[in-house]
Design an enzyme around this catalytic site. Sequence first.
Site, mmCIF file in Angstrom:
data_model
loop_
_atom_site.group_PDB
_atom_site.id
_atom_site.type_symbol
_atom_site.label_atom_id
_atom_site.label_comp_id
_atom_site.label_asym_id
_atom_site.label_seq_id
_atom_site.Cartn_x
_atom_site.Cartn_y
_atom_site.Cartn_z
ATOM 1 C CE LYS A 1 -13.320 9.886 -35.039
ATOM 2 N NZ LYS A 1 -14.771 9.885 -34.809
ATOM 3 C CB SER B 1 -17.377 8.684 -32.310
ATOM 4 O OG SER B 1 -16.900 9.505 -33.350
#
Length: 630
Positions: free
Chosen positions: A194, A394
Amino acid sequence: MAFVKGMWRILVAIKDGLVLLLLLGFFGLLYAALSWSPKPARSVSSGALLLKLDGSIVEQPAEVNPMALLSGSGDRTREYGLADIVAALDAAKDDAKVKAVVLNLDGFVGGGQVALARVGKALDAVRAAKKPVLTFATIYSDDGYQLAAHASESWVNPLGGVAIMGRGGSGLYYKGLIDRLGVNTHVYRVGTYKSFVEPFTRTGQSPEAREANQALANALWEYWQQEVTKARPRAKLATYVADPAAAAEGAGGNLAKAALNAGLVDRLGDEAAFGARVAQLAGEAPDESAAAFATIDLKNYMKAHKPADGGNIGVLTIAGDIVDGEAGPGTAAGDTISKLLRKALAEKDLKALVVRVDSPGGSVMASEKIRSAILEAKADGLPIVVSMGNVAASGGYWVSTPASVIFAEPDTITGSIGVFGILPSFEGTLAKIGVTTDGVKTTPLSGQPDVMAGTSPEFDRIMQLGIEDVYGRFIGLVAQARRKTPAQIDAIAQGRVWDGGTARQIGLVDRFGGLEDAIAEAAKLAKIDPGKAKPYRIAKEPDKFAEFIQSMMEREDGEDVGAPNGSDMLARQAAVQRRWALQALSDVRALVSGAGVRADCLECRGFGAPRVAEAGEERGLVALLMGLWR
């Protein structure tokens, strides 16, 4: 005296009448502006359908701010809807009035591989209908050339060339600046890959981020080469991109000739020569026209050939950043989209729902609001099918989890299943100018989050636990949707971004296909006759006043529809890079303003369609940075 009073009453009555007439005239003009629309197709003459794409192709164009247009503070670069462009090309191939399709790509800034492949498919259909497709540019970039490869004649200005850069490039990392300013960046995250927070915490990519980003760039580049080679097999593409300097040297430094020698383009010529060639195919322009050839206006043509609508399969578009609250088209606002869907469910007899996703994600809260509304449709018995565009990562994947079937393309960017939060505090900045803080507390969380004095260990721990809880929820949603265990999803999640081809192999995507395939699958699941399966687009009605103002501004510009507006290679690339720089500045703005818990994908933004920022926003961001620097 009575006579004078009588005359006065008459004068007052005349005055009131004139005022009333002026008011009626004003409101009449206002009504005309609000109800204005381009003339229908019957006013379109025979000639070439000109796609002068001065801007980008996007899934859903952003709403125009009429006040920004009137004040001159807005960036006038346009956004063209993918569905509108495709519908116009589909109509053109069977329209006897359309003698040729012409693409002017001098002002084109991109569209993302998936969207451009769909436009390329539509151009192939025009050529299959025995109609010529011609393109012109001073400089063809990657996205522009992806379209030009589908042309029957590709022209380039003799002073230009083909600049194929491939996937990849540099991003901005702000840690050095942040340290110099004394800003303390508090990061709460889950996911090895991430990397959204890395520009604020590192001076370069982490090894994990580099690995994932390189794999993604390699995959997308391979898909791009495959499509271009298939569309233009005679081009010596591999040799040209492997050693462009050698190609230029072989042409004596003439970049346009180098492209011609490599078979990337068919003809060299300036705009006058190109216009003359189009006139041979599509006819001369009327005497009173400043155009070089008979031109069919794209805007009017798109208006007359809107995508099919009014059916019983709902198509909900989630495009752009996912944000909290309300927003216009081009931004996926949680409240706006959920209300639109619930309204459609209540008022329309929908039999199935297709969710078209082209978003890198954003707010977790907004993503959950949208997902909840989609689940209401599912609870009503509607089959749910997701169609992924350029990017569905996402938060874009979060909203896709209710689907029974997920369609994507091999070069769709998806995954990035991870969560983060980021919060700056300015105790170090204040210390640099001699300012300190002090106070009292009654609990460990008193005054938290304290952006002036810094966050407490208790607050940091609670935030991290909350992020981990949201990540667990995200994993659980995906595991349930994909019929896998949370451990299996966690192994392919961790915030990593995947290309669509790999995503299908690991189970995040079911099938390859576009929006049309998703609508057909939804009809099948709803047991609807394929011949009767038609979409109903769930979207906010366009602002008529904004459309009117934009049209007036375009007419005021007095563009010559037959004349490209290109510049040399350095100027062209500088203009493109400016837009990506604006996106980077927006990231800094997000850091300073605070954005809550996010399921967002920074690296995805570099591969999708560029969105247009307003000039006022650019000035605001620069002022913000300059203020921090001082």
